[in-house]
Design a protein around this motif. Structure first.
Motif, short mmCIF file in Angstrom:
data_model
loop_
_atom_site.label_atom_id
_atom_site.label_comp_id
_atom_site.label_asym_id
_atom_site.label_seq_id
_atom_site.Cartn_x
_atom_site.Cartn_y
_atom_site.Cartn_z
N UNK B 645 39.56 35.91 28.97
CA UNK B 645 38.38 35.67 29.78
C UNK B 645 37.94 34.21 29.70
N UNK B 647 39.91 31.68 29.59
CA UNK B 647 40.75 30.99 30.57
C UNK B 647 40.23 31.22 31.99
N UNK B 648 39.81 32.47 32.26
CA UNK B 648 39.31 32.80 33.59
C UNK B 648 38.03 32.03 33.91
N UNK B 649 37.16 31.91 32.91
CA UNK B 649 35.88 31.24 33.16
C UNK B 649 36.06 29.74 33.35
N UNK B 651 38.89 28.17 34.30
CA UNK B 651 39.65 28.00 35.54
C UNK B 651 38.74 28.24 36.75
N UNK B 652 38.01 29.35 36.71
CA UNK B 652 37.11 29.67 37.81
C UNK B 652 36.02 28.62 37.98
N UNK B 655 37.52 25.51 39.61
CA UNK B 655 37.81 25.76 41.03
C UNK B 655 36.50 25.81 41.83
N UNK B 656 35.50 26.44 41.25
CA UNK B 656 34.17 26.52 41.88
C UNK B 656 33.62 25.10 42.09
N UNK B 689 44.17 25.81 46.51
CA UNK B 689 43.90 25.90 45.08
C UNK B 689 45.09 25.36 44.27
N UNK C 94 37.05 38.87 38.47
CA UNK C 94 35.87 38.43 37.72
C UNK C 94 34.71 39.28 38.22
N UNK C 131 34.89 33.89 45.62
CA UNK C 131 33.92 32.88 45.20
C UNK C 131 34.02 32.55 43.72
N UNK C 132 34.60 33.45 42.92
CA UNK C 132 34.72 33.20 41.47
C UNK C 132 35.90 32.28 41.15
N UNK C 133 36.82 32.12 42.08
CA UNK C 133 37.98 31.25 41.82
C UNK C 133 39.08 31.94 41.04
N UNK C 134 39.40 33.16 41.41
CA UNK C 134 40.48 33.88 40.71
C UNK C 134 41.86 33.59 41.32
N UNK C 135 41.93 32.63 42.20
CA UNK C 135 43.16 32.39 42.97
C UNK C 135 44.43 32.26 42.12
N UNK C 136 44.41 31.48 41.03
CA UNK C 136 45.68 31.37 40.28
C UNK C 136 46.20 32.73 39.82
N UNK C 137 45.31 33.60 39.40
CA UNK C 137 45.76 34.92 38.96
C UNK C 137 46.15 35.81 40.14
N UNK C 139 47.72 34.73 42.80
CA UNK C 139 49.10 34.31 43.07
C UNK C 139 50.07 34.97 42.09
#
Lengths: 187, 742, 152
Positions: B645, B647-649, B651-652, B655-656, B689, C94, C131-137, C139
């Motif tokens: 998580x 990494x997700x936060x 990365x997100x 990107x945001x 992205x 997310x 909107x959360x930016x989960x794009x890499x995952x 893909x």
């Protein structure tokens, strides 16, 4: 009497020169239609990417969202055009929604590429049966009368700017241009 | 989710730790000395129990009072409890619980002010913070400021440990064994002979036992869940359509509502709903604060009818066009409007400052994908509200003021949130839902804002402007004097909650004044612009603009000095964890390697919410425009609870930050937002992205949250990369006003 | 008006111009398809009509021609579709609000292209907004799902 009967034109043949001049005038109006963003945006070349341009979309740019219609010209390979441009009889009155027709949304065949082409190029295309769907000018006019896309172009709904003139004018222009022998600029 | 509501109604929050055959454990129980008079001060509904762990014969429920808006808050809160409680997460139910004073968020406030954690009197506590704290709102039950983990790190583990020891005591009582002989595993107490007693079978016995003293927390080396990759609890539901969000609430006889609100946030002068009233499915149309509401039997019908109302709107309480907004900021760089000058090192005021630049950042919408919504059921004696919110206690208080019903009888059922980014720190939609439901007593009404209303009514990110003057000498940055002007976010946001905000607003300079650099002459001045359009907290708050200003300014100075952007940041850095994240992105990106003519690499850095985060962005200057190729990000939260998580936060967040920097702004014309839907507010889409590589470091001295710190360094890293690739400095967001992107 | 959703026949009393999305959500209580924008900008409402992906906010129910499948019937927690399994493996979601639409779009895409390139994935899924930016995952999960489907 929605469309100018062909017979009237044939009964009163004009001189060759006059015919040519009126034919070219008709063609000029036809070109204003084919070059209009409402029509040209989906008459694109072999990159298969529709264009966004025109009064509400600004300077020409590729359709947003990385859309490509693929060689199928209907988006079958990735995302069908019809995923958003549904087939519907309802009016197109939701602001900024993708427009729809009562039919299957798609790009025009690649040999009908109009976007960015000169009046001479498009004119020669449209009188060449190999590049106009094998149609005589009468058949072209008939196609225009019945095609849901063409009808939508002149009545796109909402605040979208329609193609210039009217569908009736456009069909009549195609007929007049045909009767005049399908003259093109530069002939 | 859901079970707690039934239990709560029956017995849970009525003032006793002992339930009907169950027991609830809370961290405050053991912290409170027995002589503490606090229980006597409690009013009905403010229960002496402060539960995070609820065990009944039916099962185990962990209470996660911080809202989950996609950042995984429920999972991480549950894991913190479970680690000490010795339960597997597939053995428990996780529930947000009901709002209660004991769920105060103390983490970020404790960074900024002394706090007495024993005082749970809501209004007294609040009033004290309003008077004293620059970030007043963070003391109450609120989710924000990247505080869920710092706030819960000890508290929730303690709650798990207390519950575990109490269950062992219950087992000891039941078996006659000594607690020292007992161990726990997978929701069972294990006896010396290997037989096990389930926690649920011990609930009734445990309910009669005084909660155990707090045992020492386990050393991280003993952890089984924390620090290791976790499976988020909501992942299956969110991948199968089973996750219920606030917008999905279904209740018997539910009616649906839509609103038509003044796009200028003024009053309604007149309206005509004659046509709308005749539309199919419409039950009623009535005035609400700032507009009109339509109640119908279907959301779409309600929205259609709302559109069919013709309205004459009153004027806005802020300027009509953007020129006036920018002018107000530009005019704010005056001595009289200085709000703070927390950093003033050396002699920035009188040093030679030949290098100057001005930066701008626009209003931005939150625009989470779930449009804001709230469901309300009003009766003469109580109100039930189902909504995704970060401020459940404010809602109780505000709805009480609106309806005259005591806060104890206002029940806020917190729902899973489909994205927030700060949007759910506001509660206008709840007020509107209750106003509508008051006209339909006994019938639940779900109000959903259309996307267009959501954009039009958003309390946006602040607009801001910065001016830098600096100098360099012999290859080094010598002077950096940065002034930042913006209206006060906190004053606007807290003003809507009825709390005046006195004193400086630290958010005006957050992410700039507090950066870990030693520059000989270094000053950061905050200028308080007048209130303009209403603004609120947007993911990373002040740092969302100031990180861009500060880091881009630094980059310009470093470039002027002829120094390497990364090496000079590292040389100037005076904080070891920050230096290490900079070094990390250097290593990850192979900084300094040749990129060819058309490509460029930029670094950005910001320390926000106590977390240093560095980002390197690589771009190509292609014929179609700037293409984002790769991003490398490193951040230090002290200790990483869930690397997946984390990494997700990060990365997100990056990107945001980049997506909005590229193409988003909210502009006003005739005082109404011109952007009405996502076609004018795209941010990042998949094809734009870049690849994102994240590294987490654990050198910081305290545990920190990671929901926000990825955002501030993203935009400057991108701007600096574009400069490296093109030689063009972009000093204004959105960048696409100045350069084309693929 | 009659329609078939997830194999069940329903009779609803609605006007033909009501978008399918709102028939599903407010008339039938099927809430996996989400309302995000109402103008086909976000894709959160995506369902399948006879296997084809459709933004249900755009399709007037009177123009529906075919059987509707929503995320709820693509797979279930006990019998996940390959795309859903990949989404869980990669921990994509997310806030999760866009993911029903992402998954439905991806599933339809992999039906026509089981060995997509990175570029084709970007073409098929860029009309779904996250909107959360989960794009890499996203893909990564699409690639995993493709591999999983090819094994099956």
């Amino acid at each position: 009497m929605k469309y100018l009967p062909l017979a009237i034109l044939l009964l009163f043949p004009l001189s060759a020169a006059a015919q040519d001049s009126e034919g070219l005038e008709a063609w000029d109006r036809i070109y204003q239609v084919t070059a209009h963003p409402r029509c040209a945006n989906c008459h694109v070349g072999p990159d298969n990417i529709p264009v966004w341009s025109g009064p509400s979309l600004g300077a020409p740019r590729p359709h947003g969202m990385n859309i490509t219609a693929g060689d199928s010209r209907i988006g079958a390979e990735t995302l069908p055009c019809a995923a958003c441009h549904v087939s519907s009889t309802q009016p197109n009155d939701t602001p900024h929604a993708p427009p729809h027709i009562d039919g299957f949304w798609q790009l025009a065949p690649v040999e009908f590429e109009w976007f960015g082409k000169s009046t001479k190029e498009v004119c020669n295309q449209l009188r060449d049966p190999d590049r106009n769907g094998g149609r005589s000018f009468v058949e072209l006019a008939d196609h225009l009368k019945h095609d849901a896309f063409v009808a939508w172009g002149f009545n796109p709904g909402g605040k979208r700017q329609p193609a210039p003139f009217t569908l009736r004018d456009h069909v009549n222009d195609v007929l007049a241009w045909g009767v005049a022998g399908q003259p093109c600029p530069g002939d | 989710m859901g079970r707690i509501r039934t239990i709560a109604r029956r017995s849970f929050l009525i003032g006793s730790a002992a339930l009907l055959g169950g027991v609830a454990f809370g961290a405050v129980m053991y912290r409170r000395p027995h002589k503490n008079p606090l229980p006597e001060q409690l009013v009905a509904g403010e229960a002496a129990i402060t539960p995070y762990v609820l065990i009944t014969p039916d099962g185990i429920t962990l209470i996660a009072p911080r809202a989950d808006k996609g950042q995984g808050a429920y999972s991480v809160q549950a894991a913190l409890i479970a680690e000490e409680l010795d339960v597997r997460l597939d053995q428990v139910t996780v529930d947000p619980g009901l709002p209660a004073p004991v769920y105060y968020n103390t983490a970020l406030a404790s960074d900024l002010l002394p706090i007495r954690s024993t005082n749970t009197n809501y209004l007294a506590d609040l009033a004290r913070r309003v008077a004293d704290a620059p970030v007043k709102f963070l003391g109450i039950q609120i989710t924000g400021g990247s505080t869920t983990v710092p706030d819960g790190y000890d508290k929730l583990r303690h709650a798990g440990a207390v519950a575990r020891e109490t269950l062992k005591a219950a087992a000891a009582r039941k078996t006659g064994l000594d607690t020292a002989q007992l161990t726990t595993k997978d929701a069972h107490v294990v006896l010396p002979d290997g037989t096990t007693l389930s926690y649920t079978s011990l609930a009734a016995t445990a309910a009669g036992i005084e909660p155990a003293d707090a045992p020492a927390l386990r050393d991280p080396s003993e952890w089984r869940y924390l620090g290791k990759p976790m499976q988020r609890l909501d992942m299956v539901a969110k991948s199968t359509g089973a996750q219920e969000y606030g917008i999905d609430v279904q209740l018997p006889d539910l009616l649906h509502a839509a609103v038509r609100l003044n796009p200028r946030r003024g009053v309604v002068i007149s309206h005509d709903a004659t046509q709308a009233e005749t539309m199919r499915g419409v039950r009623s149309i009535l005035p609400i604060t700032g507009g009109l509401g339509v109640i119908a039997d279907n959301t779409w019908r309600a929205m259609q009818a709302a559109q069919a109302i013709t309205v004459e709107w009153g004027p806005a309480p802020y300027p009509a066009g953007m020129d006036a907004h920018w002018q107000a900021l530009s005019d704010s760089f005056t001595k009289e409007q200085i709000d703070s000058q927390y950093r003033d090192d050396g002699d920035a005021a009188v040093a030679e400052r030949p290098i100057t630049a001005e930066y701008r950042a626009p209003y931005l919408a939150h625009a989470p994908l779930e449009p804001i919504n709230a469901t309300a059921l009003v009766t003469d004696t109580r109100i039930d509200i189902w909504t995704g919110t970060q401020i459940p206690r404010f809602i109780q208080s505000n709805i009480s003021a609106l309806t005259g019903i005591d806060t104890d009888n206002i029940h806020v059922h917190v729902q899973m949130i489909g994205g927030s980014f700060g949007h759910r720190l506001e509660d206008q939609v709840v007020r509107h839902a209750v106003e509508l439901a008051m006209s339909m007593k006994g019938t639940p009404v779900k109000l959903t804002y259309s996307r267009e209303e959501d954009f039009a009514q958003d309390f946006t990110r602040q607009i801001a402007m910065a001016r830098m003057a600096g100098s360099v000498t012999s290859g080094n940055v010598e002077t950096c004097d940065l002034g930042i002007a913006m209206p006060s976010i906190i004053a606007s946001q807290m003003g809507r909650q009825g709390f005046p905000a006195a004193g400086p607003d630290t958010q005006i300079v957050a992410g700039a004044w507090d950066q870990p650099f030693d520059i000989p002459n270094y000053r950061v001045t905050g200028y308080r612009a007048p209130d303009l359009a209403p603004i609120s907290s947007w993911r990373s708050v002040g740092a969302s603009t100031n990180g861009f200003f500060h880091d881009c300014a630094l980059d310009e100075l470093i470039h002027a000095a002829g120094a390497d952007p990364l090496a000079e940041r590292i040389r100037l850095c005076n904080h070891a964890p920050s230096r290490k994240v900079l070094e990390a992105v250097g290593e990850m990106s192979d900084w300094g390697s040749d990129m060819g003519e058309t490509r460029g690499r930029g670094v950005g850095f910001c320390l926000s919410f106590g977390v240093p985060c560095a980002v390197v962005v690589e771009v190509t200057n292609s014929a179609q425009g700037i293409r984002l190729d790769k991003v490398f990000a490193a951040a230090d939260v002290g200790r990483i609870i869930d690397p997946v998580n984390f990494e997700a936060q990060v990365s997100g967040g990056v990107i945001f930050g980049m997506g909005h920097a590229i193409n988003c702004e909210i502009t006003y014309a005739d005082s109404a937002a011109q952007q009405t839907n996502y076609h004018q507010y795209e941010a990042m889409r998949l094809y734009q992205c870049p690849e994102v590589t994240v590294r987490g470091l654990e050198n910081g001295d305290r545990i920190r949250g990671i929901g926000e710190p990825g955002v501030p360094p993203a935009a400057p890293a991108l701007a600096n990369a574009i400069f490296a690739a093109t030689g063009q400095r972009i000093r204004e967001m959105p960048f696409n006003k100045h350069i084309r992107f693929v | 008006m009659k329609l078939t959703v997830n194999g069940t026949r329903h009779d609803v009393d609605v006007e033909p111009e009501m978008p399918l999305l709102w028939v599903l959500r407010d008339e039938l209580g099927i809430t996996g398809p989400k309302y995000g924008c109402g103008i086909a900008q976000c894709g959160a409402c995506t369902v399948h009509v006879d296997g084809q992906p459709v933004r249900s906010c755009q399709l007037p129910v009177g123009d529906l021609d075919g059987e509707v499948t929503t995320i709820e019937a693509l797979g279930t927690p006990d019998a996940l579709h390959a795309v859903q399994a990949a989404w869980i493996d990669h921990q994509v979601a997310q806030c999760g609000y866009c993911q029903s639409g992402q998954i439905m779009t991806a599933a339809a895409f992999l039906e026509v292209n089981a060995t997509p390139t990175d570029a084709e994935i970007d073409q098929a899924l860029s009309a779904n907004l996250c909107r959360c930016g989960t794009y890499p995952r996203i893909r990564a999960a699409v690639k995993s799902a493709a591999a999983r489907l090819n094994e099956a």
